[in-house]
Scaffold this active site. Structure first.
Site, short mmCIF file in Angstrom:
data_model
loop_
_atom_site.label_atom_id
_atom_site.label_comp_id
_atom_site.label_asym_id
_atom_site.label_seq_id
_atom_site.Cartn_x
_atom_site.Cartn_y
_atom_site.Cartn_z
N LYS A 38 -86.91 14.38 -11.81
CA LYS A 38 -85.98 14.85 -10.77
C LYS A 38 -86.29 16.31 -10.48
CE LYS A 38 -82.39 16.66 -9.95
NZ LYS A 38 -82.35 17.82 -9.00
N GLU A 93 -85.43 23.90 -22.21
CA GLU A 93 -85.99 25.24 -22.01
C GLU A 93 -85.05 25.96 -21.05
OE1 GLU A 93 -87.86 28.17 -20.12
OE2 GLU A 93 -89.48 26.70 -19.77
N CYS A 149 -87.83 32.34 -16.16
CA CYS A 149 -87.01 32.32 -17.39
C CYS A 149 -87.61 33.25 -18.43
CB CYS A 149 -86.84 30.91 -17.91
SG CYS A 149 -88.36 29.99 -17.95
N GLU A 207 -78.62 37.21 -18.34
CA GLU A 207 -79.80 36.94 -17.52
C GLU A 207 -79.44 37.12 -16.04
OE1 GLU A 207 -81.21 32.83 -17.36
OE2 GLU A 207 -83.25 33.61 -17.46
P1 ADP Z 1 -79.44 26.63 -10.81
O1 ADP Z 1 -77.98 26.83 -11.13
O2 ADP Z 1 -80.19 27.91 -10.72
O3 ADP Z 1 -79.71 25.73 -9.65
P2 ADP Z 1 -79.67 24.53 -12.77
O4 ADP Z 1 -79.94 24.69 -14.23
O5 ADP Z 1 -78.32 24.06 -12.39
O6 ADP Z 1 -80.05 25.91 -12.09
O7 ADP Z 1 -80.76 23.54 -12.14
C1 ADP Z 1 -81.94 23.13 -12.78
C2 ADP Z 1 -82.16 21.66 -12.53
O8 ADP Z 1 -81.07 20.93 -13.10
C3 ADP Z 1 -82.20 21.25 -11.06
O9 ADP Z 1 -83.14 20.20 -10.89
C4 ADP Z 1 -80.80 20.72 -10.82
O10 ADP Z 1 -80.71 19.79 -9.76
C5 ADP Z 1 -80.53 20.02 -12.14
N1 ADP Z 1 -79.12 19.79 -12.47
C6 ADP Z 1 -78.04 20.49 -12.07
N2 ADP Z 1 -76.91 19.97 -12.59
C7 ADP Z 1 -77.27 18.90 -13.35
C8 ADP Z 1 -76.58 17.95 -14.17
N3 ADP Z 1 -75.25 17.99 -14.30
N4 ADP Z 1 -77.30 17.01 -14.80
C9 ADP Z 1 -78.64 16.97 -14.70
N5 ADP Z 1 -79.35 17.83 -13.94
C10 ADP Z 1 -78.69 18.79 -13.28
#
Ligand code: ADP
Length: 497
Positions: A192, A267, A301, A401
């Site tokens: 994803k 990570e 990161c 961060e």
């Molecule tokens: P940001 O807040 O900077 O967008 P995230 O850590 O939320 O960073 O996003 C990193 C990845 O995690 C993206 O692919 C996002 O779509 C996905 N993501 C966000 N929320 C969820 C969740 N609840 N479960 C799984 N994946 C998620």
């Protein structure tokens, strides 16, 4: 479809987009629309306007992809020898080298990063595919001495179906450093990508199938984290989760994994120190600091976001840094700029809030601070490269961060204080030191809590070196042979002779 760099840049600059971008999910060997037909827009951060649409996946699309990935575990894939899996990865590496310019221009439109940086990322993925192509048939177990009456061996078996969640800052490289070792190990995947940057991951899946991957082995479902991401990590058909992203989302993913006792590696963030000792080569060290924090506009990161500098050279280093930063031109990733945009307006607002809070708290801002538009188009999401003095170890500038082009400065006396400052945050991802003294460098390397340490060159290494964090930066390792073993389950077999 175009593959020539100059033609691609010209098309993207003229039309604001590229013809032939994938618009569906990649499931069971082909592109398909969402079951609901839902779509989303992707934005060009350099102009702040949408440039393409893609399929927005839901739990139903995820379920379809997981079924395909599970079915592929009993298709032709597990019958291939490790060497044959390696050949597919090597063909993909060659194909990507031929199409590198197309992947790089798409990455720049989607993520905002400078074209030279995208080209570096694509080159890294060419190398990553080749590295794991060569590693596929070297995944050996041990034979264990148990005396004359027994024979003990360990076997590395593929973990099964891997779910990979990819962030928006290094879309293609992060996807590839999960996909390539998982395939080399014999796993199947559902990936994803981030909703901000789906295209190069979809293109990589198509390319790997052109290189000979059987249908269903690698599936990509685009869409939001809240819908597609959450459905994927909660799916009972997943055997292992690889997540790269923020700490808050990582914690949610960990909770979801607990439900089915799914293995995972995380990570997460970082607040990584770059130490400059008084005896360092100042010019090289200043260039190192610039690259460590301003590459990809600081959206890394493992960025070197905290400069820890010895007092004896602090003024000279800061004068040089400020002069260097003030000469950097901001601009669209396809222009001649030295620093590109921030990936989204949400991230731009987060960066600005950190700096506004520091300003209100009385921290000295040596340069930068503030949102600016692109000089050429008057739009886009840009933040001026910034340097701020921290006020003690508890300062939020030291502890939190920011994920943007903001360098925090801490001034110290001696190596012991530098080590204490380096270790004073909840994160432990990477750490760097510049010094001519090998004793100081190695004492630092042993004493600092970090997944990787750079001596006299920040970000040195590449795909062969394991990468990952400790504490709030997560756990598990990507890259290197350790990255390959992440996708294996170890079986011990003992025979009574
Ligand atoms: P940001 O807040 O900077 O967008 P995230 O850590 O939320 O960073 O996003 C990193 C990845 O995690 C993206 O692919 C996002 O779509 C996905 N993501 C966000 N929320 C969820 C969740 N609840 N479960 C799984 N994946 C998620």
């Amino acid at each position: 479809m175009r593959f020539d760099r100059a033609e691609l840049v010209d098309e993207a600059r003229r039309s604001g987009t590229l013809a032939g971008l994938p618009s569906g999910h990649f499931i069971d060997g082909r592109f398909v629309a969402s079951i609901s037909r839902a779509k989303m827009q992707s934005f060009d951060p350099g102009r702040g306007v949408p440039f393409a649409t893609f399929a927005a996946g839901s739990a139903e699309d995820v379920a379809r992809a997981v079924v395909a990935a599970r079915a592929a575990l009993s298709g032709p894939w597990p019958r291939l020898t490790p060497a044959a899996r390696g050949e597919i990865l090597m063909r993909a590496s060659h194909l990507l080298r031929e199409r590198a310019a197309r992947f790089a221009v798409v990455e720049t439109l989607d993520s905002g990063k400078l074209l030279a940086e995208s080209e570096g990322d694509v080159g890294g993925v060419v190398r990553c595919l080749a590295y794991y192509a060569g590693a596929a048939d070297k995944l050996q177990g041990d034979s264990v001495p148990l005396g004359p009456d027994y024979l003990g061996v360990t076997i590395e078996e593929p973990v099964g179906v891997v779910a990979q969640i990819v962030p928006w800052n290094y879309p293609l490289s992060t996807a590839a450093r999960g996909i390539a070792p998982a395939l080399a190990a014999g796993c199947t995947l559902v990936v994803k990508p981030a909703e901000q940057t789906p295209f190069t991951t979809l293109m990589l899946a198509e390319l790997l199938h052109e290189a000979g991957l059987p249908a269903g082995v690698l599936n990509v479902v685009a869409g939001t984290g809240a819908e597609a991401g959450a459905a994927l990590v909660a799916h009972p058909g997943i055997d292992h989760i690889t997540f790269t992203g923020s700490v808050a989302t990582g914690q949610r993913v960990m909770q979801a994994a607990a439900e089915h006792v799914t293995r995972l590696q995380l990570e997460l963030g970082g607040k990584s120190p770059v130490v400059l000792m008084a005896d360092c080569e100042i010019e090289a060290a200043v260039e190192g600091v610039i690259g460590a924090i301003y590459e990809n506009a600081g959206q890394i990161c493992s960025a070197g976001s905290r400069l820890i500098v010895e007092k004896a050279i602090a003024q000279e280093v800061l004068d040089r840094l400020v002069a260097r930063v003030e000469a950097m031109a901001l601009g669209h990733g396809l222009s001649e700029a030295q620093i590109g945009p921030i990936n989204s307006p949400q991230q731009l607002a987060r960066i600005d809030a950190h700096v506004a809070r520091a300003r209100a708290a009385g921290n000295r801002i040596l340069t930068g601070g503030g949102i600016v538009p692109d000089a050429e188009c008057g739009g886009g999401w840009f933040y001026r490269p910034t340097i701020i003095l921290a006020d003690g170890l508890d300062d939020p500038l030291v502890q939190e961060e920011i994920f943007g082009p903001v360098l925090t400065v801490q001034i110290v006396q001696g190596l012991d204080e530098a080590i204490a400052a380096a270790n004073a945050t909840p994160y432990a991802l990477v750490a760097g030191i510049y010094t001519r003294d090998h004793g100081s460098a190695w004492r630092f390397a042993r004493a600092v809590d970090a997944g990787q340490v750079y001596i006299n060159e920040f970000f040195a290494g590449g795909v062969a070196m394991p990468f990952g964090g400790n504490r709030k930066s997560g756990f598990g390792r990507a890259k290197g042979m350790a990255g390959l073993r992440s996708y294996c389950k170890l079986k011990s077999v003992v025979a009574r002779l």
